[in-house]
Design an enzyme around this catalytic site. Structure first.
Site, PDB file in Angstrom:
ATOM      1  N   ALA A 156      -3.215 -11.534  -4.271  1.00 57.66           N
ATOM      2  CA  ALA A 156      -2.492 -12.712  -4.759  1.00 57.66           C
ATOM      3  C   ALA A 156      -2.469 -13.832  -3.732  1.00 57.66           C
ATOM      4  O   ALA A 156      -2.428 -15.021  -4.100  1.00 57.66           O
ATOM      5  CB  ALA A 156      -1.062 -12.333  -5.145  1.00 57.66           C
TER       6      ALA A 156
ATOM      7  N   SER B  85       2.757  -8.797  -1.056  1.00 56.54           N
ATOM      8  CA  SER B  85       2.081  -9.584  -2.092  1.00 56.54           C
ATOM      9  C   SER B  85       1.481  -8.655  -3.126  1.00 56.54           C
ATOM     10  O   SER B  85       1.171  -7.496  -2.835  1.00 56.54           O
ATOM     11  CB  SER B  85       0.956 -10.411  -1.471  1.00 56.54           C
ATOM     12  OG  SER B  85      -0.132  -9.574  -1.083  1.00 56.54           O
ATOM     13  N   ASP B  86       1.325  -9.149  -4.348  1.00 54.90           N
ATOM     14  CA  ASP B  86       0.486  -8.415  -5.281  1.00 54.90           C
ATOM     15  C   ASP B  86      -0.938  -8.452  -4.725  1.00 54.90           C
ATOM     16  O   ASP B  86      -1.262  -9.255  -3.856  1.00 54.90           O
ATOM     17  CB  ASP B  86       0.563  -9.016  -6.687  1.00 54.90           C
ATOM     18  CG  ASP B  86       0.254  -7.992  -7.765  1.00 54.90           C
ATOM     19  OD1 ASP B  86      -0.370  -6.952  -7.451  1.00 54.90           O
ATOM     20  OD2 ASP B  86       0.622  -8.211  -8.935  1.00 54.90           O
ATOM     21  N   CYS B  87      -1.787  -7.589  -5.235  1.00 51.09           N
ATOM     22  CA  CYS B  87      -3.064  -7.358  -4.559  1.00 51.09           C
ATOM     23  C   CYS B  87      -4.045  -8.515  -4.758  1.00 51.09           C
ATOM     24  O   CYS B  87      -4.439  -8.824  -5.873  1.00 51.09           O
ATOM     25  CB  CYS B  87      -3.633  -6.039  -5.029  1.00 51.09           C
ATOM     26  SG  CYS B  87      -2.511  -4.686  -4.568  1.00 51.09           S
TER      27      CYS B  87
END
Length: 695
Positions: free
Chosen positions: A244, A240-242
């Site tokens: 997200a 995942s993006d941080c």
């Protein structure tokens, strides 16, 4: 020997064996980006989060290349692959050294969360300079080259690349956590997804989801996107993006709490959580929202990546890479070569290259003239040294030419000194300009102004730009300097489209954020040691007022493929110091040959470009699309022939349902050193040669 240490077995077999020895609690713990050690199995802690957009970032000294948009301007797959190789080697060297010291902190692993292959669809997007530009084909080719450089081609990866942010993620920054990108099937298949597909097919080890939702589904738990990865044969890990995943319940409002968000992400195929939502995994398991198999599958994929990196091999072939490879002379020379090839000459009335014999004094003026920030962009490491534009020009001029300097104005503020009146640096700049034979006016932005939400000092748009103009203090400075009548070269350091309003300047050079050797690279170009050779990987527009709404993800009137108006400098454009002519072009079967001649007095490098359009299909792009390119070196007086091979993909169009197919019928091909548009011709490029074929 433990089975998971047996290098004769596949990474999948080894990972399955290793994970089988873990308790379910231990497996769950490994799904965090900051995975703890499992001492009883000899597994050290590991932090997955590392950055290497244009050099190993945020972990001390490393070679710093031009920002990604500058690397894209090289239009050079081989050199970009070489830059990736340098980054991977330095990453290994730093990992080896830090691990021996027991340092396994963030930014010190081998899983680089780069490249950013989002499409730079709107010049207002602050993070656009992290990308390879606006074209899906160019982005696909350059992204693939970077991945090859980072990962290598052996059984063991030197480092692991990661394609991000999947998908349709390119602003606005200020609302990214809850934004839903509404994108039609045609635009997705034609523009936003091709680079991700290309990198997956090239074997990229990681894919990172984005913050936004796509057509109603958060991208880190999108049934549509996860299905595509499976269809494409993705064989790596998904991260995942941080933070997200936290956005699921805090911004997208599709789950009620962190536990539901963790369960949704894990079940949909998000293996690694950059953030802290996966600390709830065991609670989620106890409540029956996920099963042990969900945890095990994710853990196996993560361990498989670590095994591919040789982390559990007794004798990994890369363990011997020493710290002496970090920021070594060879790597510095590669950074310099990239910086030189990234610079784009947009305008030149003949003032460039500068003739030292006719110059006694050079005035270097502007807020980016002596700025390290303007060299390093965002996601940067610490270079062993930086050569600013001022320092590069001073070094080149030596004792023979006097170099005088004035900052002239602040980057954004109306004054340099807080207690002074507005415009306090302008008079000094004018004095210097009047005293000089030529002015190098260094303007633009830096990553404190355009960049990622939270990383910039640009609080008014979360890192994005409001318009395409230079900040007002810089426009005032340029006006006053140009009014002196001293011949002036404007050097623009920015990561995106800027209308410099520099019509009265003698030359305009786009320098991007050129990395540690930026000042030397520009000095070599200004004084004719090297001819400029970069090409714009994005369209430079006249004004933001004629662009679609920033939140509109339709491609209508966006990028060179669909532009209807508003073009200042075209995609693919860039001048050299020589006259390169197009002697001939012909098509025979699957081959297109283009012959170029250097009729000028300088050795140069040009980029042969091939564009195509279907003349019969209603699903073709509005204008043309790049389908092949190759950088060509030409000595003065030299003629070379470039051969392009066309495969079926070149002839494909995408219909409104997202179906990619070959419609048949008549096609026009345009061979040249720019795109086939009137603006490129007016700005000095030869007319493209039009060829016709049928399919």
């Amino acid at each position: 020997m433990e089975k998971y240490k047996d290098t004769s077995l596949s990474a999948q077999e080894r990972a399955e064996d290793l994970v089988s020895k873990m308790t379910i609690e231990e497996r769950a713990s490994q799904l965090r980006y900051d995975a703890p050690a499992i001492e009883r199995l000899g597994i050290p802690e590991y932090n997955w989060w590392n950055e290497a957009l244009h050099g190993v970032a945020r972990a001390g000294t490393a070679t710093m290349f031009p920002q990604a948009i500058g690397l894209a301007a090289m239009f050079d797959e081989k050199l970009l692959e070489r830059a990736g190789q340098v980054i991977a080697e330095e990453g290994r060297a730093k990992y080896n050294a830090a691990s021996k010291e027991g340092d396994r902190d963030i930014y010190k692993g081998l899983t680089f969360w780069s490249p950013n292959i989002n499409i730079f669809r709107d010049p207002r997007w602050g993070r656009g300079h992290e990308t390879y530009g606006e074209d899906p084909y160019l982005t696909s080719r350059l992204g693939t080259a970077f991945v090859k450089g980072i990962q290598g081609s052996g059984k063991t990866m030197k480092a692991a690349a990661c394609a991000k942010h999947f998908a349709a993620h390119s602003g606005p920054e200020s609302i990214r956590h809850g934004f839903d990108s509404k994108v039609g099937a045609k635009d997705l298949a034609e523009t936003y997804l091709p680079a991700f597909k290309a990198l997956v097919e090239a074997g990229v080890e990681g894919v990172m989801g984005a913050y936004n939702s796509l057509n109603g589904q958060p991208t880190c738990a999108s049934e549509f996107l996860m299905g595509l990865l499976k269809e494409w044969g993705f064989d790596g890990y998904f991260v995942s993006d941080c933070w997200a995943v936290r956005d699921f319940h805090e911004a997208h409002m599709i789950t009620a709490n962190a536990e539901e968000s963790a369960a949704l992400a894990l079940k949909m195929g998000c293996d690694c959580n950059c953030g802290n939502t996966y600390i709830h995994i065991m609670n989620v398991l106890d409540k029956g929202l996920v099963c042990e198999e969900d945890i095990t599958k994710a853990c196996v994929r993560l361990m498989r990546t670590r095994i591919r990196l040789g982390m559990f091999d007794e004798n990994c072939e890369f363990d011997s890479i020493g710290y002496d490879r970090v920021a070594c002379k060879e790597h510095t020379e590669t950074a310099l070569e990239c910086a030189k090839k990234s610079v784009v000459l947009l305008k030149n009335d003949g003032i460039l290259p500068l003739d030292k014999s006719k110059i006694k004094t050079v005035a270097v003026i502007g807020p980016n003239a002596d700025s390290v920030n303007a060299l390093r962009a965002n996601y940067f490491g610490t270079a062993p040294g930086y050569t600013t534009i001022l320092e590069g020009i001073k070094s080149e001029c030596g004792d023979d030419i006097r170099v005088i300097y004035s900052q002239g104005c602040d980057l954004l503020s109306d004054r340099i000194e807080n207690l002074a009146r507005a415009g306090d640096g302008e008079s000094e700049a004018v004095i210097c300009a009047k005293a000089a034979d030529v002015v190098i006016l260094c303007l633009g932005l830096d990553a404190t102004v355009e960049g990622e939400q939270g990383d910039t000092g640009n609080s008014f748009e979360g890192g994005d730009k409001r318009d395409l103009l230079l900040p007002e203090p810089q426009r005032r400075l340029m006006e006053k300097v140009l009014e002196t009548g001293t011949p002036t070269v404007v050097a623009m350091l920015s990561g995106s489209s800027i209308n410099a309003l520099a019509d009265k300047a003698n030359a305009l050079v786009q320098v991007w954020y050129p990395g540690q050797e930026g000042g030397k690279a520009l000095a070599d170009i200004l004084f004719g040691k090297t001819s400029p050779s970069g090409k714009l990987p994005v369209t430079f527009y006249e004004t933001a007022d004629l662009l679609p709404e920033f939140t509109d993800y339709s491609m209508k009137n966006r990028t060179y493929r669909y532009a209807e108006n508003n073009v200042l400098y075209p995609f693919g454009f860039g001048l050299t110091y020589s006259e390169v002519t197009l002697d001939s072009a012909e098509i025979k079967g699957e081959k297109v040959t283009v012959t170029l001649s250097n009729k000028g007095d300088f050795d140069v490098e040009e980029t042969a470009q091939l564009y195509i359009r279907s003349e019969d299909s209603p699903f073709e792009v509005r204008n043309t699309r790049l389908c092949r390119f190759e950088r060509v070196s030409l000595l003065k007086g030299e003629t070379k022939t470039v051969t392009f091979t066309l495969d079926d993909s070149v002839f494909e169009v995408v219909d409104e349902s997202g179906r990619r197919f070959i419609p048949g019928g008549k096609y026009s091909l345009f061979a040249g050193v720019s795109q086939p548009d009137e603006i490129s011709e007016k700005l000095g490029k030869p007319r493209c040669i039009k060829l016709e074929t049928r399919r």
